[in-house]
Design an enzyme around this catalytic site. Structure first.
Site: not given
Ligand SMILES: NC(=O)c1ccc[n+]([C@@H]2O[C@H](COP(=O)([O-])OP(=O)(O)OC[C@H]3O[C@@H](n4cnc5c(N)ncnc54)[C@H](OP(=O)(O)O)[C@@H]3O)[C@@H](O)[C@H]2O)c1
Length: 294
Positions: A14-16, A66-67, A109, A132, A156
């Site tokens: 994933g991104q992170l 799960y995003t 958030d 979510y 974000w």
């Protein structure tokens, strides 16, 4: 001689996860094991138990999640979101507790309803508006029930890797003469690279202070402000129309205001939270070098 510090990263495609991967080489004292869905499917309890028995990590950074915020509203998908964002977190946390592994879990958030008028503190009451958000909140509670975790809520998130608002905006601004962007939802963007660095700083530091923390870049903006800055930094001439969220209905409700107060993570761990424009500039320069846009 001290034994190396072993760090498990879940969901590392994933991104992170990708950002942690890129930074890892700069930390030779940390031995990372980057796992993905095929090597460590976090929703499978036996896989977790087996993994922990074999690898015995000192730290676990749980980037698996799960995003798909809107997709999660469909009943059959809600069950998958619950499994990955809540049940699997409990299972990971249990494995961490029994093996003496320190857990860093990432949350969102979207645990808040957005009715606040000043930045949310980690101790503020939660009230998720979406499936979510609710599954992520459940994951926080389950993690805390099982172990003394560090839970970092972020918001974000964007990166040069994966899918995100920044990359979508750049693409749309190239394809269309004009786009509409919501101007009445406020938050703070997070360059996943900055968060990755903060997490590695926590691991590399001397203190372990469990609890819920907030991490984003500095600033408070709307999606429209974000898009306008992306246009400026990419040199696009696309027209951006500000629209209310009501004109862009989505299956999942999102908080109208979800700025997070980052004071406690800065105080406890001395991590850096760069201003949102400087991090956005860095990411866009990287995307330009990689020829994501011309
Ligand atoms: N993105 C945001 O704007 C945002 C905002 C606030 C908080 N967060 C939180 O920040 C964290 C990192 O987000 P991100 O943007 O890096 O997410 P991401 O890019 O969607 O990455 C999540 C990763 O989890 C993996 N995954 C999903 N189910 C799995 C399973 N059962 N077993 C193992 N891996 C699984 C995914 O694998 P596949 O690629 O194979 O699906 C994906 O690589 C998450 O906890 C997220 O909730 C994100």
């Amino acid at each position: 001689m001290q034994s190396p510090v072993k760090v498990l990263v879940t969901g590392s495609n994933g991104q992170l996860g990708f950002e942690i991967r890129e930074l890892a080489a700069a930390y030779p004292d940390l031995v990372f094991d980057f796992t993905d869905r095929s090597r460590l499917p976090v929703a499978e309890e036996e896989s977790i138990a087996q993994y922990f028995e074999e690898f015995q990590p000192d730290y676990c950074i749980n980037c698996a999640a799960y995003t798909a915020v809107d997709r999660a509203e469909a009943p059959e998908e809600a069950a998958v979101a619950e499994k990955v964002n809540a049940t699997a977190v409990a299972c990971l946390a249990r494995a961490c507790a029994s093996g003496g592994t320190k857990l860093i879990h990432i949350s969102t958030d979207y645990v808040f309803d957005g009715r606040a008028t000043e930045p949310y503190k980690p101790s503020d009451a939660t009230h998720p508006l979406s499936v979510y958000g609710a599954t992520k909140r459940k994951g926080e509670l389950l993690a805390q029930e099982q172990t003394d975790a560090v839970i970092i809520r972020t918001a974000w998130v964007y990166s040069s890797f994966g899918k995100n608002f920044v990359k979508t905006m750049i693409r749309l601004m190239q394809e269309r003469p004009a786009i509409n962007v919501v101007s009445d939802q406020y938050g703070a963007p997070t360059y996943a690279r900055d968060l990755a660095k903060a997490i590695i700083d926590i691991i590399s530091g001397d203190s372990w202070l469990p609890g819920i923390y907030h991490y984003t870049n500095e600033g408070a903006i709307s999606w429209y402000d974000f898009a306008v800055k992306i246009r400026e930094l990419t040199g696009s001439s696309c027209t951006i129309n500000a629209i209310p969220a009501t004109a862009y209905p989505t299956p999942a409700k999102r908080p109208a205001y979800s700025v997070l107060d980052t004071a406690t993570i800065k105080e406890a761990y001395k991590v850096d939270t760069p201003y949102w424009t400087s991090s956005l500039k860095e990411c866009i320069e990287k995307l330009k070098q990689e020829k994501y846009f011309l």
